[in-house]
Design a protein around this motif. Structure first.
Motif, PDB file in Angstrom:
ATOM      1  N   VAL A   1       0.775  -1.365   0.076  1.00  0.00           N
ATOM      2  CA  VAL A   1       0.203  -0.003  -0.063  1.00  0.00           C
ATOM      3  C   VAL A   1       0.754   1.263  -0.010  1.00  0.00           C
ATOM      4  CG1 VAL A   1      -1.682   1.277   1.179  1.00  0.00           C
ATOM      5  CG2 VAL A   1      -1.856  -1.313   1.153  1.00  0.00           C
ATOM      6  N   ALA A   2       0.543   2.202  -0.884  1.00  0.00           N
ATOM      7  CA  ALA A   2       1.139   3.392  -0.965  1.00  0.00           C
ATOM      8  C   ALA A   2       0.167   4.491  -0.631  1.00  0.00           C
ATOM      9  CB  ALA A   2       1.602   3.777  -2.331  1.00  0.00           C
ATOM     10  N   VAL A   3       0.652   5.491   0.518  1.00  0.00           N
ATOM     11  CA  VAL A   3      -0.384   6.677   0.796  1.00  0.00           C
ATOM     12  C   VAL A   3       0.195   7.913   0.248  1.00  0.00           C
ATOM     13  CG1 VAL A   3      -1.230   8.148   2.658  1.00  0.00           C
ATOM     14  CG2 VAL A   3      -0.883   5.622   3.100  1.00  0.00           C
ATOM     15  N   VAL A   4      -0.517   8.571  -0.598  1.00  0.00           N
ATOM     16  CA  VAL A   4      -0.371   9.704  -1.366  1.00  0.00           C
ATOM     17  C   VAL A   4      -1.082  10.877  -0.315  1.00  0.00           C
ATOM     18  CG1 VAL A   4      -0.581  10.934  -3.523  1.00  0.00           C
ATOM     19  CG2 VAL A   4       0.068   8.682  -3.585  1.00  0.00           C
ATOM     20  N   THR A   5      -0.292  11.920  -0.029  1.00  0.00           N
ATOM     21  CA  THR A   5      -0.843  13.016   0.659  1.00  0.00           C
ATOM     22  C   THR A   5      -0.663  14.526  -0.046  1.00  0.00           C
ATOM     23  OG1 THR A   5      -0.078  11.716   2.759  1.00  0.00           O
ATOM     24  CG2 THR A   5      -0.731  14.042   3.143  1.00  0.00           C
ATOM     25  N   LEU A   6      -1.718  15.053  -0.286  1.00  0.00           N
ATOM     26  CA  LEU A   6      -1.423  16.411  -0.616  1.00  0.00           C
ATOM     27  C   LEU A   6      -1.084  17.407   0.743  1.00  0.00           C
ATOM     28  CD1 LEU A   6      -4.945  16.833  -2.305  1.00  0.00           C
ATOM     29  CD2 LEU A   6      -2.734  16.926  -3.510  1.00  0.00           C
ATOM     30  N   ASN A   7       0.193  17.757   0.407  1.00  0.00           N
ATOM     31  CA  ASN A   7       0.890  18.225   1.617  1.00  0.00           C
ATOM     32  C   ASN A   7       0.953  19.952   1.770  1.00  0.00           C
ATOM     33  OD1 ASN A   7       2.273  18.297   4.075  1.00  0.00           O
ATOM     34  ND2 ASN A   7       4.169  18.364   3.021  1.00  0.00           N
ATOM     35  N   ARG A   8      -0.129  20.568   1.473  1.00  0.00           N
ATOM     36  CA  ARG A   8      -0.211  22.294   1.645  1.00  0.00           C
ATOM     37  C   ARG A   8      -1.156  22.430   2.566  1.00  0.00           C
ATOM     38  NH1 ARG A   8      -1.149  25.299  -3.137  1.00  0.00           N
ATOM     39  NH2 ARG A   8       0.632  26.606  -2.592  1.00  0.00           N
ATOM     40  N   PRO A   9      -1.314  22.029   3.680  1.00  0.00           N
ATOM     41  CA  PRO A   9      -2.314  22.438   4.860  1.00  0.00           C
ATOM     42  C   PRO A   9      -2.354  23.881   5.002  1.00  0.00           C
ATOM     43  CG  PRO A   9      -0.360  21.481   5.799  1.00  0.00           C
ATOM     44  CD  PRO A   9      -0.181  21.181   4.395  1.00  0.00           C
ATOM     45  N   GLU A  10      -1.455  24.529   4.822  1.00  0.00           N
ATOM     46  CA  GLU A  10      -1.575  26.224   4.914  1.00  0.00           C
ATOM     47  C   GLU A  10      -2.513  26.710   3.946  1.00  0.00           C
ATOM     48  OE1 GLU A  10       1.524  25.455   2.086  1.00  0.00           O
ATOM     49  OE2 GLU A  10       1.116  24.667   3.830  1.00  0.00           O
ATOM     50  N   ARG A  11      -2.570  25.899   3.038  1.00  0.00           N
ATOM     51  CA  ARG A  11      -3.487  26.440   1.691  1.00  0.00           C
ATOM     52  C   ARG A  11      -4.745  25.653   1.534  1.00  0.00           C
ATOM     53  NH1 ARG A  11      -3.139  31.399  -0.117  1.00  0.00           N
ATOM     54  NH2 ARG A  11      -3.739  30.606  -2.125  1.00  0.00           N
ATOM     55  N   LEU A  12      -5.082  24.846   2.758  1.00  0.00           N
ATOM     56  CA  LEU A  12      -6.168  23.984   2.632  1.00  0.00           C
ATOM     57  C   LEU A  12      -5.991  22.826   1.243  1.00  0.00           C
ATOM     58  CD1 LEU A  12      -8.917  26.743   3.267  1.00  0.00           C
ATOM     59  CD2 LEU A  12      -7.953  25.192   4.784  1.00  0.00           C
ATOM     60  N   ASN A  13      -4.861  22.453   1.233  1.00  0.00           N
ATOM     61  CA  ASN A  13      -4.355  21.693   0.222  1.00  0.00           C
ATOM     62  C   ASN A  13      -4.855  21.978  -1.220  1.00  0.00           C
ATOM     63  OD1 ASN A  13      -2.721  19.912   2.051  1.00  0.00           O
ATOM     64  ND2 ASN A  13      -4.810  19.132   2.855  1.00  0.00           N
ATOM     65  N   ALA A  14      -4.799  23.374  -1.451  1.00  0.00           N
ATOM     66  CA  ALA A  14      -5.254  23.675  -2.936  1.00  0.00           C
ATOM     67  C   ALA A  14      -4.098  23.308  -3.705  1.00  0.00           C
ATOM     68  CB  ALA A  14      -5.414  25.336  -2.832  1.00  0.00           C
ATOM     69  N   VAL A  15      -4.372  22.999  -5.170  1.00  0.00           N
ATOM     70  CA  VAL A  15      -3.746  22.593  -6.037  1.00  0.00           C
ATOM     71  C   VAL A  15      -3.042  23.701  -6.705  1.00  0.00           C
ATOM     72  CG1 VAL A  15      -3.307  20.874  -7.984  1.00  0.00           C
ATOM     73  CG2 VAL A  15      -4.637  20.437  -6.156  1.00  0.00           C
ATOM     74  N   ASP A  16      -1.857  23.838  -6.760  1.00  0.00           N
ATOM     75  CA  ASP A  16      -1.227  24.879  -7.571  1.00  0.00           C
ATOM     76  C   ASP A  16      -0.720  24.145  -8.878  1.00  0.00           C
ATOM     77  OD1 ASP A  16       1.141  24.071  -6.482  1.00  0.00           O
ATOM     78  OD2 ASP A  16       1.954  25.829  -5.592  1.00  0.00           O
ATOM     79  N   LEU A  17       0.299  24.955  -9.668  1.00  0.00           N
ATOM     80  CA  LEU A  17       0.638  24.276 -10.778  1.00  0.00           C
ATOM     81  C   LEU A  17       1.777  23.005 -10.465  1.00  0.00           C
ATOM     82  CD1 LEU A  17       0.778  27.250 -13.488  1.00  0.00           C
ATOM     83  CD2 LEU A  17      -0.779  25.393 -13.291  1.00  0.00           C
ATOM     84  N   ALA A  18       2.485  23.552  -9.413  1.00  0.00           N
ATOM     85  CA  ALA A  18       3.704  22.515  -9.176  1.00  0.00           C
ATOM     86  C   ALA A  18       2.976  21.209  -8.505  1.00  0.00           C
ATOM     87  CB  ALA A  18       4.536  23.239  -8.129  1.00  0.00           C
ATOM     88  N   THR A  19       1.874  21.410  -7.884  1.00  0.00           N
ATOM     89  CA  THR A  19       1.235  20.565  -7.083  1.00  0.00           C
ATOM     90  C   THR A  19       0.580  19.575  -8.114  1.00  0.00           C
ATOM     91  OG1 THR A  19       0.789  21.807  -5.138  1.00  0.00           O
ATOM     92  CG2 THR A  19      -0.341  19.493  -5.459  1.00  0.00           C
ATOM     93  N   ALA A  20      -0.059  20.179  -9.080  1.00  0.00           N
ATOM     94  CA  ALA A  20      -0.663  19.420 -10.299  1.00  0.00           C
ATOM     95  C   ALA A  20       0.500  18.455 -10.911  1.00  0.00           C
ATOM     96  CB  ALA A  20      -1.406  20.385 -11.239  1.00  0.00           C
ATOM     97  N   ALA A  21       1.666  18.980 -11.074  1.00  0.00           N
ATOM     98  CA  ALA A  21       2.577  18.324 -11.885  1.00  0.00           C
ATOM     99  C   ALA A  21       3.189  17.154 -10.945  1.00  0.00           C
ATOM    100  CB  ALA A  21       3.795  19.348 -12.339  1.00  0.00           C
ATOM    101  N   GLN A  22       3.408  17.476  -9.958  1.00  0.00           N
ATOM    102  CA  GLN A  22       3.877  16.407  -8.693  1.00  0.00           C
ATOM    103  C   GLN A  22       2.727  15.442  -8.543  1.00  0.00           C
ATOM    104  OE1 GLN A  22       5.194  17.963  -4.962  1.00  0.00           O
ATOM    105  NE2 GLN A  22       6.097  19.724  -6.246  1.00  0.00           N
ATOM    106  N   LEU A  23       1.251  15.521  -8.582  1.00  0.00           N
ATOM    107  CA  LEU A  23       0.681  14.514  -8.706  1.00  0.00           C
ATOM    108  C   LEU A  23       0.660  13.552 -10.095  1.00  0.00           C
ATOM    109  CD1 LEU A  23      -2.771  16.336  -7.254  1.00  0.00           C
ATOM    110  CD2 LEU A  23      -1.678  14.408  -6.369  1.00  0.00           C
ATOM    111  N   ALA A  24       0.792  14.214 -11.062  1.00  0.00           N
ATOM    112  CA  ALA A  24       0.757  13.684 -12.443  1.00  0.00           C
ATOM    113  C   ALA A  24       2.120  12.695 -12.391  1.00  0.00           C
ATOM    114  CB  ALA A  24       0.879  14.287 -13.542  1.00  0.00           C
ATOM    115  N   ASP A  25       3.232  13.167 -11.923  1.00  0.00           N
ATOM    116  CA  ASP A  25       4.422  12.383 -11.859  1.00  0.00           C
ATOM    117  C   ASP A  25       4.219  11.131 -10.830  1.00  0.00           C
ATOM    118  OD1 ASP A  25       5.739  14.192 -13.486  1.00  0.00           O
ATOM    119  OD2 ASP A  25       6.559  15.175 -11.986  1.00  0.00           O
TER     120      ASP A  25
END
Length: 257
Positions: free
Chosen positions: A13-37
């Protein structure tokens, strides 16, 4: 890193965590690219047989696109550039099962992730809403995902009511959008337990089942998404008007209730 990944080679099992709690885990362009990767990396990792996706902190799973990630759009209603279209596992050809663990707010672009998860486990304090109409934007891709995961009337109400109303975890469970409700803080462990069980079964059968279930709605979603750019281009307010509405309402609309 905006996206954290932990792997348990014993359980698969792998756990993928959006790690921008200070931004309510909103997705910026860098996060979008990291998710795809991330989805591509997990696709190629044979030690991973099942995945959990969640958000860091207690306030939000994900609140959609970060306003700093605004992408200039072409003038044609037949084209659109949406950085969230590639943040989900299915969009990146990952057919390993994905379980979502939600606590706090899940709204807007969060439905790109929830819509491509096999099922959703939510804490009792989780809430679901779609802010698009409040800010003069068309809920197109998001509402299409919702319409395939819940009754039409519920999807329409969620999409049309904007920030004026939030669907509780209990209501989401009643209509089948959420498969299990836990105490706050218990959603991740519940999702991992499910993922571990699934990972213990033969990989080929599991991935074939994931693909089969998705195939039942894939054609409908593909056809709907092909029309979304025109709906967005024709229905959205000008960007400056959207920004004005967002600036005047954000602190109220995105507070933790």
């Amino acid at each position: 890193m905006n996206v954290l990944v932990t792997r348990d080679k014993e359980t698969g099992v792998a756990v993928v965590t959006l790690n921008r709690p200070e931004r309510l885990n909103a997705v910026d362009l860098a996060t979008a690219a990291q998710l795809a990767d991330t989805w591509h990396e997990l696709r190629a990792d044979d030690t991973v047989r099942s995945v959990v996706v969640t958000g860091a902190g207690e306030r939000a799973f994900c609140t959609g696109i970060d306003r700093s990630a605004q992408v200039p759009q072409p003038s044609s209603p037949y084209s659109t550039d949406d950085p969230l279209l590639t943040i989900g596992p299915k969009a990146n050809d990952l057919w390993k099962p994905v379980v979502a663990a939600v606590r706090g707010m899940a709204c807007g672009g969060a439905f790109y992730l929830l819509g491509e998860a096999e099922f959703v486990i939510a804490a009792d304090d989780a809430t679901f809403f779609d802010p698009h109409t409040t800010y003069g934007m068309v809920s197109a891709y998001e509402s299409m995902y919702l319409a395939l995961r819940m009754p039409h009337g519920e999807a329409a109400r969620l999409a049309l009511m904007g920030t004026a109303e939030r669907m509780s975890a209990r209501r989401a469970y009643e209509i089948g959008f959420v498969s299990e409700v836990t105490v706050p803080g218990g959603e991740l462990s519940a999702a991992v337990r499910c993922a571990e069980t699934i990972a213990s079964f033969p990989t080929e059968a599991v991935q074939g089942t994931v693909r089969s279930v998705w195939a039942a709605k894939e054609a409908t979603l593909t056809q709907a998404h092909s029309r979304a750019p025109a709906f967005v281009a024709l229905g959205n307010l000008p960007p400056e008007r959207q920004t004005e509405l967002f600036a005047t309402r954000r602190s109220k609309d995105f507070r933790t209730r």
